[in-house]
Motif scaffolding. Sequence first.
Motif, short mmCIF file in Angstrom:
data_model
loop_
_atom_site.label_atom_id
_atom_site.label_comp_id
_atom_site.label_asym_id
_atom_site.label_seq_id
_atom_site.Cartn_x
_atom_site.Cartn_y
_atom_site.Cartn_z
N THR A 42 -46.42 -35.81 -8.90
CA THR A 42 -45.89 -37.13 -9.25
C THR A 42 -44.38 -37.08 -9.38
N SER A 86 -50.33 -38.96 -5.23
CA SER A 86 -49.01 -39.54 -5.49
C SER A 86 -49.15 -40.86 -6.23
N LYS A 87 -48.63 -40.93 -7.45
CA LYS A 87 -48.79 -42.12 -8.29
C LYS A 87 -47.43 -42.76 -8.54
N THR A 88 -46.76 -43.16 -7.47
CA THR A 88 -45.44 -43.76 -7.61
C THR A 88 -45.34 -45.02 -6.77
N GLY A 121 -53.36 -45.09 -9.98
CA GLY A 121 -52.29 -45.37 -10.93
C GLY A 121 -52.32 -46.79 -11.46
N LYS A 176 -44.80 -43.35 -16.72
CA LYS A 176 -45.62 -42.33 -16.07
C LYS A 176 -46.99 -42.17 -16.72
#
Length: 409
Positions: free
Chosen positions: A53, A294-296, A367, A349
């Motif tokens: 992340t 991927s948590k963006t 997410g 986050k």
Amino acid sequence: MNVNLYEQLQACIADSDNINNLDDETVDFLYKKKIIVEKDKDDLFLLNYQYETDRSTYSKNVLGLTIAPTLACNFSCSYCFEEHKRKISMDERTENAIISFINNHQESRELHLNWYGGEPLLAIGTIERLLDKITNGTTLKFTKHNLITNGFLVNDRVISLFKKYPLNVVQITLDGKRERHNLIRKTKADLPTYDKIIDNINRLLNEFDNTCVHVRVNIEKSNVGDYYEVANELRKMYDGKRLVVYPGFLRIDNEEKTAYSCRSMDRKDIAELMFDAVNKKVINESLYPQLFCSKTCAATRQCAYIVGPEGEVYKCWNDVGNPERVVGTIHGNKIINRTLLNKYIVGSKWYHDEACRKCFFLPICNGTCAWYVLRNKYENGKYDLCTCMQKSPGMLEKCLETYYEMNAE
């Protein structure tokens, strides 16, 4: 799995020492498939997830730029959250500042560009000039190019421009089926818009060979069926074309603006619709949970920005036009609101949320929305932010059973 092995595994859940009662071959298989893992695996997994992340958050390889060349709009939608926006457009000074801003990102190698608004096609001249300047005045490789539009203003000039500078995705929103859409999405002259938008979707699909058109169908509890009607209608018209029709779940606030109102679909409603739509192949996704790391989004990435028509910089599309949510300006590359910037990039986050860290579904979760995380964390919000379909009561079992039946045939 036979009944005996099932009962042995149930005993292992009750007491992990019962693993010693299984034969070596079975244990090796279970470890290989990660059905059972060592005691420290969860902690190591979380550390790796956090690293991935953060790596995505702070990577400078890709410059993500969303440009709103104007905040004006040709529609007068009844619910519009953009009503407070000033009807301003970008001048040449700001256009040139954008080029300098891009060139200042010397560590970046690629450019992902989105056009946003207001209605960006009202400023087609600005878009054309900026695309020429970006192409001739910067060195970044143009790898993604998207347009978010209401779809009404597609004309010969628009087609010609984006043939020169091809789009990966055009996103267009419909407010349900024709009757509801025309009631809500009208022009300033109070004219209906549905049929014109459908005609323009047809033109985009026919004119552009490699552009995918994403049609978002806005729904709430009162018009859930609209999604199926519109999706089936468009699929019949454009079968085999590069068309994605997906539900847009309207997030309608209560009067206090601390939670969703009763008009909004709750997690269970959304999960049931998604399960049904995927099962009926209206949505092309898998019911089987997929690993998602991927948590963006632009709001949480260091090297992603939304630039307004005056050169003001935001971190989230929902903030565009709100002067209290400006984090900086491209004129002189100044940061104006470091606190808000840090809240987005650091404070939102998942790994700061103990409930997320302990959640069984973390590996398949895509997410939560950073904008709503900040509202919960800093603005007394009480929004249910979980978007994991399988976490809805009974949904994991339904997904797995359906998946099993599909593959057992």
